[in-house]
Scaffold this motif. Structure first.
Motif, PDB file in Angstrom:
ATOM      1  N   LYS A   2       0.834  -1.198   0.000  1.00  0.00           N
ATOM      2  CA  LYS A   2       0.000   0.000   0.000  1.00  0.00           C
ATOM      3  C   LYS A   2       0.872   1.253   0.000  1.00  0.00           C
ATOM      4  O   LYS A   2       2.007   1.230   0.465  1.00  0.00           O
ATOM      5  CB  LYS A   2      -0.903   0.028   1.239  1.00  0.00           C
ATOM      6  N   GLU A   5       2.278   2.320   3.328  1.00  0.00           N
ATOM      7  CA  GLU A   5       3.471   1.578   3.742  1.00  0.00           C
ATOM      8  C   GLU A   5       4.707   2.116   3.047  1.00  0.00           C
ATOM      9  O   GLU A   5       5.783   2.178   3.640  1.00  0.00           O
ATOM     10  CB  GLU A   5       3.300   0.100   3.419  1.00  0.00           C
ATOM     11  N   LYS A  45       1.145  -6.735 -10.477  1.00  0.00           N
ATOM     12  CA  LYS A  45       1.311  -6.235  -9.113  1.00  0.00           C
ATOM     13  C   LYS A  45       2.726  -5.712  -8.900  1.00  0.00           C
ATOM     14  O   LYS A  45       2.927  -4.675  -8.259  1.00  0.00           O
ATOM     15  CB  LYS A  45       1.003  -7.329  -8.096  1.00  0.00           C
ATOM     16  N   ASP A  49       3.871  -1.912  -7.923  1.00  0.00           N
ATOM     17  CA  ASP A  49       4.702  -1.618  -6.758  1.00  0.00           C
ATOM     18  C   ASP A  49       5.903  -0.762  -7.160  1.00  0.00           C
ATOM     19  O   ASP A  49       6.252   0.198  -6.466  1.00  0.00           O
ATOM     20  CB  ASP A  49       5.177  -2.900  -6.082  1.00  0.00           C
ATOM     21  N   ARG A  52       4.799   2.706  -7.648  1.00  0.00           N
ATOM     22  CA  ARG A  52       4.565   3.374  -6.358  1.00  0.00           C
ATOM     23  C   ARG A  52       5.878   3.867  -5.755  1.00  0.00           C
ATOM     24  O   ARG A  52       5.965   4.984  -5.242  1.00  0.00           O
ATOM     25  CB  ARG A  52       3.879   2.422  -5.385  1.00  0.00           C
TER      26      ARG A  52
END
Length: 64
Positions: A2, A5, A45, A49, A52
């Motif tokens: 997330k 995090e 995914k 990540d 992010r």
């Protein structure tokens, strides 16, 4: 992972995780080309990540 995090990580940890995720993504792509993965969504995914991590690094660079 997330975004909350990701924001808690230090710059050094963020760079280390980014390198590890890039290596893992490359390995997953190679494995997927040889024999299909059980879930090809895992590649998506990993890419998200990485995005992010890069986004957070960019935002921190702009703030400084």
């Amino acid at each position: 992972m997330k975004i909350a995090e990701v924001r808690e990580l230090s710059d050094k940890e963020l760079l280390e995780r980014l390198d590890a995720e890039r290596i893992a993504l490359t390995q997953m792509k190679l494995n997927h080309s040889v024999s299909p993965l059980d879930s090809s969504a895992d590649i998506k995914k990993k890419r998200r990540d990485i995005a992010r991590f890069l986004t957070e690094l960019r935002q921190r660079g702009i703030k400084k």
